[in-house]
Design a protein around this motif. Structure first.
Motif: not given
Length: 94
Positions: A81-89
């Motif tokens: 979930a954190r990796a996906k959030e980083t990708l989105v940001l």
């Protein structure tokens, strides 16, 4: 724009609200394309943030669980979930 956008409202309604707010502030109305792109990114960001929060709560629940396998599974979900959030940001960065 973020304050005027909601996930359950069409982007066109957000565009009209942003245009009105800009007009009242004496600014030019942004194009529909600009508002649509910003709304898309903001909605993805909010969804990613919600997923991180849910994964963090699952991790906290797993710490108190009597099952040994719950914690590694929850930590893995939190990491994804954190990796996906980083990708989105970071999607707007080169």
């Amino acid at each position: 724009m973020v304050a005027l956008d909601r996930d359950d409202v069409p982007v066109a309604a957000t565009w009209r609200a942003v245009g009105e707010a800009a007009w009242e502030l004496g600014l030019r109305r942004p194009s529909y394309h600009t508002v649509r792109a910003l709304a898309r990114v903001e909605r993805l960001r909010r969804a990613a943030r919600t997923a991180v929060r849910a994964a963090a709560l699952d991790t906290l629940r797993a710490v108190g669980s009597s099952r040994v396998v719950d914690l590694p599974i929850a930590l893995d979900a939190l990491e994804r979930a954190r990796a996906k959030e980083t990708l989105v940001l970071n999607q707007h960065k080169p």
